[in-house]
Structures are given as structure tokens and as C-alpha cells.
Design an enzyme around this catalytic site. Structure first.
Site, short mmCIF file in Angstrom:
data_model
loop_
_atom_site.label_atom_id
_atom_site.label_comp_id
_atom_site.label_asym_id
_atom_site.label_seq_id
_atom_site.Cartn_x
_atom_site.Cartn_y
_atom_site.Cartn_z
NE ARG A 149 -2.94 0.28 3.36
CZ ARG A 149 -2.85 1.08 4.43
NH1 ARG A 149 -2.98 2.39 4.28
NH2 ARG A 149 -2.65 0.58 5.63
CE1 TYR A 201 -16.54 15.87 -11.88
CE2 TYR A 201 -15.33 15.33 -9.87
CZ TYR A 201 -15.96 14.93 -11.04
OH TYR A 201 -16.02 13.60 -11.36
CG ASP A 205 -9.96 19.94 -10.05
OD1 ASP A 205 -9.12 19.62 -10.91
OD2 ASP A 205 -11.07 19.37 -9.96
CE LYS A 258 -12.43 14.00 -16.15
NZ LYS A 258 -12.50 13.38 -14.83
#
Length: 393
Positions: free
Chosen positions: A55, A108, A180, A205
Site C-alpha cells: 500500500r 466539479y 483542482d 483525464k
């Protein structure tokens, strides 16, 4: 290194590539040690790109973290299984019950939902602010304001914010500035040169660029990196090395892809400006876009995502426009090689601090890597269907 050279070389340190061009995919859950001394060393350095437990990461994730840090700047990059996870966990890393945050009103939608539901439930207050407020945001800062969240340009309506102005005021009040930066993609906007403390991206994206991986990143300055890293680890955030390999491969073509997205989008947007069906084009590179002056000042380029507002239209007419598209597909994401189209009839309902100036339906486009003339023809035929539907009503 100049930008394009950096894109090719970011994250390719020999300790990760081991003599080959690309860092190999290294999968692991358990890491085993040959001695107590070796295990203690790994435990003591577990936050510093040392194999400790799956992890915490492997060489594949360490290479990608380095690449993102080299592209955006900062001191380190935390990884998440989606862009939304990056946003929510980056915020949670720094707020506590009783804190107050300022959230841009054009954010968003999932970011807004997180504030209205999760943060509210744990006693963190959110105030939404006008994306064009600039240094006037000082009037909204309270003694318990911990964080100011920006998204520039804004989702759907594309307002460009005065990031340096807001950051200057925020730091005078010891507030963290979180951005962002998905639209800027770490290439067209350098967050840490403009006062940002933590830059978040939906790497799904443009970083990945091929619509086949969910991935988020949050890159932080030295001041906030350790807290971001450790809190994200405690929240169980980790990512697949296979996905990271695809993201790393996406980085290599990021520069040329963005240039093509940009050039095609500008051509389509300029064509839309001439159409009688279009009231306005909301593209940061156009003077008709709110905050265009900040785009000219702070950005080095654009991409394929922008919106336009129709002069007139209703649900049936917009449906006729969308349903017959050949090259534009309907979908909620963007940043891939394919062109996408999405309609929003009620932009104003997503806001509480500001109103949206236009009443007609808004169409958001992502211009992919198809030939721009084919995309223009697709839209031309769509307008024919829209007009026919309106005329028949």
C-alpha cells in the site's frame, strides 16, 4: 529542461527503470526482509520511497510520483484511485471538526456534494464563493477558515480564477490553497509558481489520456507534503501498478496530445462563434470567457474542453442535436482521445453564491483527436436537427 523534454524524461530515474526505457510494472502486497536490521530500516523510512508494504507503493508508483512532482513542482505526490478520491482525501487530510473552508461556486459537482454531505456531517462548514472574486475573498475568511479550494477553469462554465491573487490573501491568513488543476494538466498551468499549496488532478483525464484508467493525484509543497502523504496512507489510499504504468505511458505523449486538442478545439470554437444558434462561447482563450485576462496572464496553453451556450432551445431540441451525433459521444468524462458532448439545461441550480448569466441550454464539448472538419460537420448536422425540431414545435 524545457517542458517537452521534461515530459519525456519525468520519472525515468535509473533506480526505477533498471536499465530499460520504461519503469517496469512491479506488483506487491507483502514485502519480505532478510534481516531484522533491514526490516527496521524499511519501517523507519517507509514514507520515503522505500519498499515497505504494497500500500506504500512499489517502484512503479514511486516512478509515477516522481514524474508528477517533476511536472507540477512541489515536494511529493500522493496517489488515489480516482480524481474524486484525490479531492476528498486531500481536503480531509487538513480539516477537522469546527473548521471552515471556502469552495469555489463553479466546482466539479462531486466536490460540491462532498462538501454538502460528508464535510457537513463531520462538522466542517463550507462557504461557496464567486469564482471571479479575486482578492475580495478576504471578506469571506473567518478565524476558523482552514482551506480555500479553487478550480480554474471551472467545471462546465469555464471561469478562470485569479489564483495568485487569492493565494496571496489566503497566505496572509494562514489558509491552505488547494487547486483542482485537471484542466491545466500540470503542463499548461504551473500551480506552485502561482501560490498554490496542493495541486489536485483527475489523472483519469489528460495524464492517462485514453479513457481506460481511473486515477487521481495530489501534489504538495514541502510544508504540506508529509501531512498529505501520511493522512492519505491512513485513509487506505493506494493505486494499481498496472494503472500507473498506463498513466506513465500517457505522460510521454501529453505535450503533443494537448497541442492537438488545443488546436482542434480552437478551430471548432471559432466556427461556433459564427453560428446563429450560439449565444456565446465559453473558452478560456476567448475574451467572451469570464476570467480570460487571467488565462492570458497565467496559462501557457489550452486543451480540448470548453462550453457554449445556445441562443434558444428546449429539452426536445437539444435531444435532437445530441442523439444524431456520429463523432461526438455522450459521456461524463473528458481528456481522452475521443470527442464528447454533454448538455446542461440548469447550470444555475448548481450554484448558491452566484448566478449564471445565460438562460438557454449550455453544451460542453471535449474535442478529441479526430479531424476537426469532421467534428464541425457533425455539429453542423446537429444544429440542423435542433432547428428543425424548434421550427416544428
Amino acid at each position: 529542461m524545457r517542458k517537452d523534454t521534461k515530459i519525456v524524461n519525468a520519472g525515468r530515474h535509473s533506480k526505477w527503470t533498471r536499465g530499460v526505457v520504461n519503469p517496469p510494472v512491479e506488483r506487491a502486497s507483502t514485502v519480505v526482509f532478510d534481516s531484522v536490521k533491514e526490516m527496521k530500516h524499511a519501517t523507519a523510512n517507509r514514507g520515503n520511497q522505500v519498499l515497505f508494504y504494497g500500500r506504500r507503493g512499489t517502484s512503479t508508483s514511486f516512478a509515477f510520483q516522481d514524474a508528477m512532482t517533476e511536472l507540477e513542482g512541489g515536494a511529493g505526490c500522493a496517489l488515489y484511485p480516482s480524481g474524486t478520491a484525490a479531492i476528498t482525501n486531500a481536503i480531509l487530510a487538513f480539516v477537522s471538526t469546527g473548521d471552515h473552508i471556502l469552495m469555489v461556486d463553479s466546482a466539479y459537482e462531486p466536490t460540491r456534494d462532498f462538501c454538502d454531505h460528508v464535510l457537513k456531517r463531520i462538522g466542517v462548514e463550507t462557504t461557496y464563493y464567486d469564482p471571479l472574486i479575486g482578492k475580495g475573498i478576504e471578506q469571506l475568511i473567518k478565524p476558523n477558515t482552514k482551506l480555500i479550494f479553487l478550480e480554474s477553469p471551472g467545471s462546465i462554465t469555464m471561469e478562470v480564477q485569479d489564483v495568485p491573487g487569492i493565494a496571496e490573501v489566503a497566505h496572509q491568513h494562514n489558509c491552505i490553497v488547494m487547486l483542482d488543476n485537471t484542466w491545466g494538466a500540470g503542463v499548461n498551468f504551473q500551480p506552485f509558481d502561482h501560490g498554490v499549496d496542493i495541486s489536485v488532478q483527475a489523472a483519469t483525464k489528460y495524464i492517462v489520456g485514453h479513457s481506460d484508467v481511473m486515477l487521481g493525484t495530489a501534489t504538495a509543497t514541502e510544508q504540506y507534503w508529509e501531512q498529505l502523504r501520511e493522512n492519505s496512507y491512513l485513509m487506505g489510499q493506494c493505486t494499481s501498478p498496472d494503472d500507473l504504468y498506463l498513466a506513465m505511458r500517457g505522460i510521454r505523449t501529453l505535450g503533443v496530445r494537448l497541442k492537438q486538442h488545443q488546436d482542434s478545439a480552437l478551430k471548432v470554437a471559432q466556427w461556433l462563434q459564427q453560428r446563429d444558434e450560439v449565444e456565446t462561447v465559453l473558452h478560456p482563450a476567448f475574451s467572451s470567457c469570464p476570467g480570460h485576462e487571467f488565462f492570458k496572464r497565467d496559462f501557457t496553453g489550452s486543451n480540448g474542453l470548453f462550453s457554449f451556450v445556445l441562443n434558444r432551445g428546449n429539452q426536445a431540441a437539444v435531444n435532437a442535436l445530441l442523439d444524431g451525433m456520429h463523432h461526438f459521444k455522450m459521456g461524463y468524462s473528458w481528456g481522452g482521445f475521443e470527442s464528447l458532448i454533454l448538455a446542461n439545461h440548469h447550470v444555475g441550480k448548481l450554484r448558491t453564491a452566484t448566478s449564471f448569466s445565460y438562460q438557454s441550454p449550455l453544451i460542453r464539448l471535449h474535442i478529441g483527436l479526430e479531424d476537426s472538419d469532421d467534428l464541425i460537420e457533425d455539429l453542423r448536422q446537429g444544429f440542423e436537427r435542433l432547428n428543425q425540431t424548434l421550427n416544428n414545435q
